[in-house]
Design a protein around this motif. Structure first.
Motif, short mmCIF file in Angstrom:
data_model
loop_
_atom_site.label_atom_id
_atom_site.label_comp_id
_atom_site.label_asym_id
_atom_site.label_seq_id
_atom_site.Cartn_x
_atom_site.Cartn_y
_atom_site.Cartn_z
N GLY A 1 0.78 -1.22 0.00
CA GLY A 1 0.00 0.00 0.00
C GLY A 1 0.82 1.27 0.00
N ASP A 2 2.14 1.17 -0.20
CA ASP A 2 2.95 2.38 -0.27
C ASP A 2 2.52 3.22 -1.47
OD1 ASP A 2 5.85 0.42 0.61
OD2 ASP A 2 4.45 1.49 1.90
N THR A 3 2.43 4.51 -1.26
CA THR A 3 1.99 5.40 -2.33
C THR A 3 3.06 6.46 -2.61
OG1 THR A 3 0.83 6.80 -0.73
CG2 THR A 3 -0.46 5.10 -1.85
N TYR A 4 3.04 6.94 -3.85
CA TYR A 4 4.02 7.91 -4.32
C TYR A 4 3.27 8.92 -5.17
CZ TYR A 4 6.71 3.71 -3.32
OH TYR A 4 7.23 2.58 -2.73
N TYR A 5 3.65 10.19 -5.04
CA TYR A 5 2.96 11.25 -5.78
C TYR A 5 3.95 12.25 -6.35
CZ TYR A 5 -1.21 9.55 -3.39
OH TYR A 5 -2.24 8.77 -2.93
N ALA A 6 3.60 12.77 -7.50
CA ALA A 6 4.32 13.93 -8.02
C ALA A 6 3.99 15.13 -7.14
CB ALA A 6 3.92 14.19 -9.46
N ASP A 7 4.94 16.03 -7.01
CA ASP A 7 4.72 17.21 -6.18
C ASP A 7 3.51 18.02 -6.66
OD1 ASP A 7 8.26 17.93 -5.57
OD2 ASP A 7 6.85 16.58 -4.56
#
Length: 122
Positions: free
Chosen positions: A55-61
């Motif tokens: 469930g790790d999530t990553y986002y663009a700034d």
């Protein structure tokens, strides 16, 4: 394996949309799933990614705090909830999946959906 992205459309600035990504086979549990977007004349841009198992999530700034990438365990889909949309979010959005080392690197992904158009009017 085929990915199907859906949910795009026309929305006014400040509005919301939810994009969905489905796979023809249940592959998401083994992969990272990402969303990218592209406007004509520009390179494909990373938006968000999720590791299904943890469930790790990553986002663009540029989308942090406005977008959320979510797992739908029941339907085996990955959704991108987009809130507070801005005209600069207008693009074709693609979902992708793969055993990626770098979630922001589009070349790391093995499978791609066909894209769904999001248009945000001012």
């Amino acid at each position: 394996v085929q990915l199907q992205a859906s949910g795009g459309g026309l929305v006014q600035a400040g509005g919301s949309l939810r994009l969905s990504c489905a796979a023809s086979r249940p592959i998401f549990s083994r992969y990272r799933v990402g969303w990218f977007r592209q406007v004509p004349g520009k390179e494909r841009e990373f938006v968000a990614a999720i590791t299904w198992s943890g469930g790790d999530t990553y986002y663009a700034d540029s989308v942090k705090g406005r977008f959320a990438i979510l797992r739908d365990h029941v339907r085996n889909m990955v959704n991108l909830q987009m809130n507070s949309l801005k005209p600069e979010d207008t693009a074709v959005y693609y979902c992708a999946a793969g055993l990626v080392a770098s979630v922001v690197d589009s070349t790391d992904y093995d499978y791609w959906g066909q894209g769904t158009l999001v248009t945000v009017s001012s």
